[in-house]
Design a protein around this motif. Structure first.
Motif, mmCIF file in Angstrom:
data_model
loop_
_atom_site.group_PDB
_atom_site.id
_atom_site.type_symbol
_atom_site.label_atom_id
_atom_site.label_comp_id
_atom_site.label_asym_id
_atom_site.label_seq_id
_atom_site.Cartn_x
_atom_site.Cartn_y
_atom_site.Cartn_z
ATOM 1 N N THR A 1 0.861 -1.175 0.000
ATOM 2 C CA THR A 1 0.000 0.000 0.000
ATOM 3 C C THR A 1 0.901 1.230 0.000
ATOM 4 O OG1 THR A 1 -0.141 0.032 2.401
ATOM 5 C CG2 THR A 1 -1.878 -1.144 1.230
ATOM 6 N N GLN A 2 0.360 2.322 -0.515
ATOM 7 C CA GLN A 2 1.123 3.566 -0.597
ATOM 8 C C GLN A 2 0.138 4.719 -0.515
ATOM 9 O OE1 GLN A 2 3.377 3.847 -4.209
ATOM 10 N NE2 GLN A 2 4.054 5.928 -3.812
ATOM 11 N N ALA A 3 0.445 5.691 0.321
ATOM 12 C CA ALA A 3 -0.381 6.893 0.410
ATOM 13 C C ALA A 3 0.203 7.965 -0.491
ATOM 14 C CB ALA A 3 -0.446 7.384 1.846
ATOM 15 N N LEU A 4 -0.654 8.621 -1.286
ATOM 16 C CA LEU A 4 -0.238 9.738 -2.132
ATOM 17 C C LEU A 4 -1.096 10.944 -1.795
ATOM 18 C CD1 LEU A 4 0.089 7.973 -5.622
ATOM 19 C CD2 LEU A 4 1.931 8.593 -4.073
ATOM 20 N N ALA A 5 -0.472 12.099 -1.679
ATOM 21 C CA ALA A 5 -1.181 13.344 -1.416
ATOM 22 C C ALA A 5 -1.911 13.793 -2.686
ATOM 23 C CB ALA A 5 -0.191 14.409 -0.964
ATOM 24 N N PRO A 6 -2.925 14.645 -2.547
ATOM 25 C CA PRO A 6 -3.622 15.136 -3.740
ATOM 26 C C PRO A 6 -2.648 15.747 -4.743
ATOM 27 C CG PRO A 6 -4.813 15.769 -1.765
ATOM 28 C CD PRO A 6 -3.501 15.171 -1.308
ATOM 29 N N GLY A 7 -2.735 15.313 -5.992
ATOM 30 C CA GLY A 7 -1.878 15.804 -7.057
ATOM 31 C C GLY A 7 -0.519 15.133 -7.141
ATOM 32 N N GLU A 8 -0.156 14.325 -6.138
ATOM 33 C CA GLU A 8 1.142 13.656 -6.154
ATOM 34 C C GLU A 8 1.196 12.638 -7.287
ATOM 35 O OE1 GLU A 8 4.146 11.239 -3.148
ATOM 36 O OE2 GLU A 8 2.277 12.067 -2.365
ATOM 37 N N ARG A 9 2.403 12.459 -7.821
ATOM 38 C CA ARG A 9 2.581 11.570 -8.970
ATOM 39 C C ARG A 9 3.673 10.548 -8.695
ATOM 40 N NH1 ARG A 9 2.330 15.923 -13.884
ATOM 41 N NH2 ARG A 9 0.447 16.888 -13.135
ATOM 42 N N ALA A 10 3.533 9.408 -9.322
ATOM 43 C CA ALA A 10 4.612 8.419 -9.395
ATOM 44 C C ALA A 10 5.146 8.543 -10.810
ATOM 45 C CB ALA A 10 4.095 7.021 -9.123
ATOM 46 N N SER A 11 6.439 8.790 -10.951
ATOM 47 C CA SER A 11 7.037 9.042 -12.255
ATOM 48 C C SER A 11 6.855 7.844 -13.190
ATOM 49 C CB SER A 11 8.519 9.362 -12.090
ATOM 50 O OG SER A 11 9.185 8.262 -11.519
ATOM 51 N N PRO A 12 6.984 8.082 -14.502
ATOM 52 C CA PRO A 12 6.828 6.989 -15.462
ATOM 53 C C PRO A 12 7.789 5.839 -15.152
ATOM 54 C CG PRO A 12 6.923 9.081 -16.605
ATOM 55 C CD PRO A 12 7.263 9.348 -15.173
ATOM 56 N N HIS A 13 7.247 4.635 -15.201
ATOM 57 C CA HIS A 13 8.046 3.451 -14.907
ATOM 58 C C HIS A 13 7.459 2.248 -15.629
ATOM 59 C CE1 HIS A 13 4.827 3.667 -11.913
ATOM 60 N NE2 HIS A 13 4.879 2.350 -11.850
ATOM 61 N N THR A 14 8.263 1.201 -15.687
ATOM 62 C CA THR A 14 7.808 -0.059 -16.260
ATOM 63 C C THR A 14 8.287 -1.187 -15.367
ATOM 64 O OG1 THR A 14 7.746 -1.463 -18.220
ATOM 65 C CG2 THR A 14 9.813 -0.340 -17.781
ATOM 66 N N VAL A 15 7.505 -2.231 -15.328
ATOM 67 C CA VAL A 15 7.829 -3.417 -14.542
ATOM 68 C C VAL A 15 7.790 -4.590 -15.504
ATOM 69 C CG1 VAL A 15 7.173 -4.799 -12.561
ATOM 70 C CG2 VAL A 15 6.708 -2.354 -12.551
ATOM 71 N N THR A 16 8.874 -5.372 -15.567
ATOM 72 C CA THR A 16 8.944 -6.413 -16.589
ATOM 73 C C THR A 16 8.539 -7.800 -16.118
ATOM 74 O OG1 THR A 16 11.275 -6.671 -16.094
ATOM 75 C CG2 THR A 16 10.707 -5.271 -17.955
#
Length: 159
Positions: free
Chosen positions: A14-29
């Motif tokens: 689980t992960q909490a994100l604040a309003p408007g917060e982003r996780a940068s572009p990523h890929t999982v193989t």
């Protein structure tokens, strides 16, 4: 999407994100991922468009798909990582899925609890995969515009 992070495996967490917060572009193989918003609204963006999921939906992201997350409101994000060959829906593109009350509780239990292979966890995961297979797909996507001039206007402001 510039500056793409590569992660070989998507952990269940689980992960909490604040309003408007982003996780940068990523890929999982090596893993696919189901992303569920316990609160707030989740947006997942790829080159093909953006998918949105409130608490009654989840977003399926297949292995190898470059994507980014964004929180709309306070986001209590539940991320379920599964082996790449575990694709109960046979999907090769991000897809929004309906989340029944049972599927919601299974996602919460699998993402909050210990992430080991105890018999209990394996049974929970097996039922969760059954519920994912039965989950109807929902068309909650904004396609990426084809005209370059329109794409430029839709980019979010730099933060």
């Amino acid at each position: 999407m510039p500056e793409i992070r590569h992660t070989p495996e998507a952990p269940t967490r689980t992960q909490a994100l604040a309003p408007g917060e982003r996780a940068s572009p990523h890929t999982v193989t090596t893993t696919t991922r189901s992303s569920y918003a316990g609160s707030g609204v989740l947006a997942v963006t790829t080159d093909a468009g953006t998918w949105f999921a409130p608490g009654t939906r989840a977003i399926w992201v297949p292995a190898g798909c470059v994507h980014a997350h964004r929180a709309h409101g306070h986001l209590d994000l539940h991320l379920l990582g599964l082996p790449a060959d575990t694709n109960p829906l046979g999907l090769d593109a991000p897809t929004v899925l309906a989340v029944s009350p049972l599927l919601r509780e299974l996602i919460l239990a699998c993402t909050r609890g210990p992430h080991d292979d105890t018999p209990e966890q394996l049974r929970l995961r097996a039922v969760l995969l059954d519920q994912l297979r039965a989950s109807p797909q929902q068309a909650v996507q904004l396609p990426r515009p084809h005209r370059p001039s329109a794409r430029g206007r839709l980019r979010p402001p730099a933060s």
